[in-house]
Design a protein around this motif. Structure first.
Motif, PDB file in Angstrom:
ATOM      1  N   ARG A 176       0.834  -1.209   0.000  1.00  0.00           N
ATOM      2  CA  ARG A 176       0.000   0.000   0.000  1.00  0.00           C
ATOM      3  C   ARG A 176       0.867   1.257   0.000  1.00  0.00           C
ATOM      4  O   ARG A 176       0.516   2.277  -0.595  1.00  0.00           O
ATOM      5  CB  ARG A 176      -0.901  -0.016   1.234  1.00  0.00           C
ATOM      6  CG  ARG A 176      -2.066   0.950   1.195  1.00  0.00           C
ATOM      7  CD  ARG A 176      -3.082   0.588   2.267  1.00  0.00           C
ATOM      8  NE  ARG A 176      -4.246   1.456   2.170  1.00  0.00           N
ATOM      9  CZ  ARG A 176      -4.429   2.541   2.914  1.00  0.00           C
ATOM     10  NH1 ARG A 176      -3.514   2.881   3.803  1.00  0.00           N
ATOM     11  NH2 ARG A 176      -5.514   3.276   2.758  1.00  0.00           N
ATOM     12  N   THR A 177       2.023   1.173   0.641  1.00  0.00           N
ATOM     13  CA  THR A 177       2.951   2.302   0.679  1.00  0.00           C
ATOM     14  C   THR A 177       3.779   2.392  -0.594  1.00  0.00           C
ATOM     15  O   THR A 177       3.899   3.463  -1.202  1.00  0.00           O
ATOM     16  CB  THR A 177       3.893   2.165   1.894  1.00  0.00           C
ATOM     17  OG1 THR A 177       3.126   2.162   3.096  1.00  0.00           O
ATOM     18  CG2 THR A 177       4.882   3.317   1.930  1.00  0.00           C
ATOM     19  N   LEU A 178       4.341   1.258  -1.022  1.00  0.00           N
ATOM     20  CA  LEU A 178       5.262   1.252  -2.156  1.00  0.00           C
ATOM     21  C   LEU A 178       4.584   1.520  -3.489  1.00  0.00           C
ATOM     22  O   LEU A 178       5.220   2.055  -4.404  1.00  0.00           O
ATOM     23  CB  LEU A 178       5.994  -0.093  -2.220  1.00  0.00           C
ATOM     24  CG  LEU A 178       6.967  -0.390  -1.082  1.00  0.00           C
ATOM     25  CD1 LEU A 178       7.528  -1.798  -1.214  1.00  0.00           C
ATOM     26  CD2 LEU A 178       8.106   0.624  -1.069  1.00  0.00           C
ATOM     27  N   ILE A 179       3.319   1.157  -3.626  1.00  0.00           N
ATOM     28  CA  ILE A 179       2.653   1.322  -4.914  1.00  0.00           C
ATOM     29  C   ILE A 179       2.598   2.795  -5.310  1.00  0.00           C
ATOM     30  O   ILE A 179       2.628   3.144  -6.493  1.00  0.00           O
ATOM     31  CB  ILE A 179       1.221   0.729  -4.885  1.00  0.00           C
ATOM     32  CG1 ILE A 179       0.662   0.585  -6.295  1.00  0.00           C
ATOM     33  CG2 ILE A 179       0.306   1.557  -4.010  1.00  0.00           C
ATOM     34  CD1 ILE A 179       1.352  -0.459  -7.130  1.00  0.00           C
ATOM     35  N   GLY A 180       2.569   3.657  -4.315  1.00  0.00           N
ATOM     36  CA  GLY A 180       2.551   5.086  -4.608  1.00  0.00           C
ATOM     37  C   GLY A 180       3.842   5.588  -5.218  1.00  0.00           C
ATOM     38  O   GLY A 180       3.870   6.640  -5.862  1.00  0.00           O
ATOM     39  N   GLU A 181       4.922   4.823  -5.046  1.00  0.00           N
ATOM     40  CA  GLU A 181       6.214   5.220  -5.595  1.00  0.00           C
ATOM     41  C   GLU A 181       6.361   4.836  -7.059  1.00  0.00           C
ATOM     42  O   GLU A 181       7.237   5.355  -7.748  1.00  0.00           O
ATOM     43  CB  GLU A 181       7.345   4.567  -4.789  1.00  0.00           C
ATOM     44  CG  GLU A 181       7.379   4.979  -3.317  1.00  0.00           C
ATOM     45  CD  GLU A 181       8.508   4.308  -2.571  1.00  0.00           C
ATOM     46  OE1 GLU A 181       9.394   3.731  -3.247  1.00  0.00           O
ATOM     47  OE2 GLU A 181       8.517   4.350  -1.319  1.00  0.00           O
ATOM     48  N   VAL A 182       5.522   3.916  -7.536  1.00  0.00           N
ATOM     49  CA  VAL A 182       5.655   3.451  -8.918  1.00  0.00           C
ATOM     50  C   VAL A 182       4.500   3.890  -9.812  1.00  0.00           C
ATOM     51  O   VAL A 182       4.581   3.790 -11.036  1.00  0.00           O
ATOM     52  CB  VAL A 182       5.784   1.911  -8.971  1.00  0.00           C
ATOM     53  CG1 VAL A 182       7.037   1.470  -8.242  1.00  0.00           C
ATOM     54  CG2 VAL A 182       4.563   1.232  -8.389  1.00  0.00           C
ATOM     55  N   ALA A 183       3.428   4.341  -9.205  1.00  0.00           N
ATOM     56  CA  ALA A 183       2.300   4.851  -9.998  1.00  0.00           C
ATOM     57  C   ALA A 183       2.388   6.366 -10.005  1.00  0.00           C
ATOM     58  O   ALA A 183       2.237   7.012  -8.974  1.00  0.00           O
ATOM     59  CB  ALA A 183       0.974   4.392  -9.403  1.00  0.00           C
ATOM     60  N   THR A 184       2.663   6.941 -11.157  1.00  0.00           N
ATOM     61  CA  THR A 184       2.857   8.382 -11.256  1.00  0.00           C
ATOM     62  C   THR A 184       1.857   8.997 -12.225  1.00  0.00           C
ATOM     63  O   THR A 184       1.070   8.302 -12.856  1.00  0.00           O
ATOM     64  CB  THR A 184       4.286   8.694 -11.741  1.00  0.00           C
ATOM     65  OG1 THR A 184       4.500   8.053 -13.015  1.00  0.00           O
ATOM     66  CG2 THR A 184       5.312   8.153 -10.752  1.00  0.00           C
ATOM     67  N   GLY A 185       1.913  10.301 -12.324  1.00  0.00           N
ATOM     68  CA  GLY A 185       1.046  10.993 -13.265  1.00  0.00           C
ATOM     69  C   GLY A 185      -0.164  11.606 -12.588  1.00  0.00           C
ATOM     70  O   GLY A 185      -0.271  11.647 -11.353  1.00  0.00           O
ATOM     71  N   ASP A 186      -1.085  12.085 -13.431  1.00  0.00           N
ATOM     72  CA  ASP A 186      -2.291  12.746 -12.918  1.00  0.00           C
ATOM     73  C   ASP A 186      -3.229  11.739 -12.257  1.00  0.00           C
ATOM     74  O   ASP A 186      -3.315  10.582 -12.666  1.00  0.00           O
ATOM     75  CB  ASP A 186      -3.023  13.459 -14.055  1.00  0.00           C
ATOM     76  CG  ASP A 186      -2.167  14.553 -14.688  1.00  0.00           C
ATOM     77  OD1 ASP A 186      -1.294  15.090 -13.979  1.00  0.00           O
ATOM     78  OD2 ASP A 186      -2.360  14.837 -15.884  1.00  0.00           O
ATOM     79  N   ASN A 187      -3.946  12.201 -11.249  1.00  0.00           N
ATOM     80  CA  ASN A 187      -4.974  11.399 -10.579  1.00  0.00           C
ATOM     81  C   ASN A 187      -4.424  10.067 -10.036  1.00  0.00           C
ATOM     82  O   ASN A 187      -5.103   9.036 -10.062  1.00  0.00           O
ATOM     83  CB  ASN A 187      -6.145  11.120 -11.530  1.00  0.00           C
ATOM     84  CG  ASN A 187      -6.792  12.394 -12.022  1.00  0.00           C
ATOM     85  OD1 ASN A 187      -6.997  13.338 -11.252  1.00  0.00           O
ATOM     86  ND2 ASN A 187      -7.108  12.439 -13.307  1.00  0.00           N
TER      87      ASN A 187
END
Length: 308
Positions: free
Chosen positions: A255-266
């Motif tokens: 849940r924490t790490l996924i934010g580091e690999v999903a980038t861009g708008d929204n």
């Protein structure tokens, strides 16, 4: 750092420590020595293969687990001597911690995300882009792990450990059982204390997971000093507890790490379904862990009677 660890060399294939010449049956101390030596040799072999062969997450896991088994128990074993092996222990902890983030990213890429997308039929906007970025991050972490592994050879700490064994006056089986009983009692008390403080947060979960591992590894190390049936019961229950805690940890980390690999708008909106799923499944795993803990506490504390 102690002088015995100042001179590091790139380890060659590590060989087992020579057997101590002692007539009759193998002593409890020799069983401990053989077990710890085996963990160190397996860690050294895993490191060697990681540096010589294509990267394999299983080898990194073997490196970390075998080092953890040593770092979780070596301090207690060292109470049998005036030399506490503090420098060796500190160095081995650095070895293990240097590759921690790589392991978490591998689990996200190879286990957690595929389960969500494939088995759970979850949805994630721009799945291919996320997987591509995640793969790139993995490759970066793998390279970083290899750089760290090159810094941390095990030949010198293994030699220091074996020298410690060689010069130590072997303790009696009774002394080993006394130490073992005290260690297991303390580990179990720590586990219960940390379980009482579990609040649903990642920090408390991590501490309980760490306490569970330490208790399990201690029971494994000293199992030959106590009745087999009793120790097997405890190890089975602890493995079950550790499995649920590990799953909860993996989902929280994802849940924490996924934010580091999903980038861009929204980005937050894209990850909403995944975050909701990891939160739910982490909670479910934590609940199962508490059930496992309740079953564990019903077992008889075999070491209290067997140590006398």
């Amino acid at each position: 750092m102690n002088a015995r660890l100042q001179h590091r060399v790139t380890p060659s294939r590590a060989s087992p420590a020579p057997a101590r010449n002692r007539p009759g049956t193998v002593s409890e101390f020799d069983r401990i020595r053989q077990t710890l030596d085996g963990y160190l040799v397996k860690a050294a072999e895993s490191r060697k293969r990681l540096l010589e062969e294509p990267y394999d997450p299983k080898l990194l896991h073997a490196w970390r687990v075998n080092l953890r088994r040593v770092t979780a128990t070596l301090k207690d074993v060292a109470t049998l001597s005036d030399d506490d092996l503090h420098d060796v222990l500190s160095y081995l902890r650095c070895c293990r911690e240097a590759t921690g983030q790589c392991r978490d990213m591998d689990i996200l890429a190879m286990e957690t995300l595929p389960i969500f997308l494939d088995k759970e039929h979850g949805e994630l906007d721009e799945t291919q882009a996320v997987r591509k970025t995640l793969s790139e991050r993995q490759q970066q972490n793998h390279k970083g792990a290899l750089v760290q592994l090159k810094k941390y050879g095990l030949t010198t700490p293994i030699r220091a450990w074996r020298h410690w064994v060689h010069v130590l006056e072997p303790p009696s089986d009774k002394r080993v059982r006394e130490v073992a009983a005290a260690v297991i009692e303390k580990r179990f008390a720590d586990l219960r204390k940390r379980a009482d403080k579990l609040d649903g947060g990642q920090k408390r979960l991590h501490r309980l997971r760490s306490a569970t591992k330490k208790l399990r590894y201690s029971i494994e190390l000293y199992q030959h000093a106590f009745p087999k049936a009793a120790t097997m019961q405890w190890l089975k229950r602890l493995a079950d507890l550790q499995g649920h805690l590990g799953l909860a940890h993996d989902r929280m980390m994802a849940r924490t790490l996924i934010g580091e690999v999903a980038t861009g708008d929204n980005t937050k909106a894209k990850l909403k379904a995944f975050r909701r799923w990891t939160k739910r499944t982490a909670y479910e795993a934590s609940e199962k862990a508490l059930q496992s803990l309740a079953k564990l506490e019903q077992l008889k504390a075999y070491w209290r009677a067997a140590a006398h």
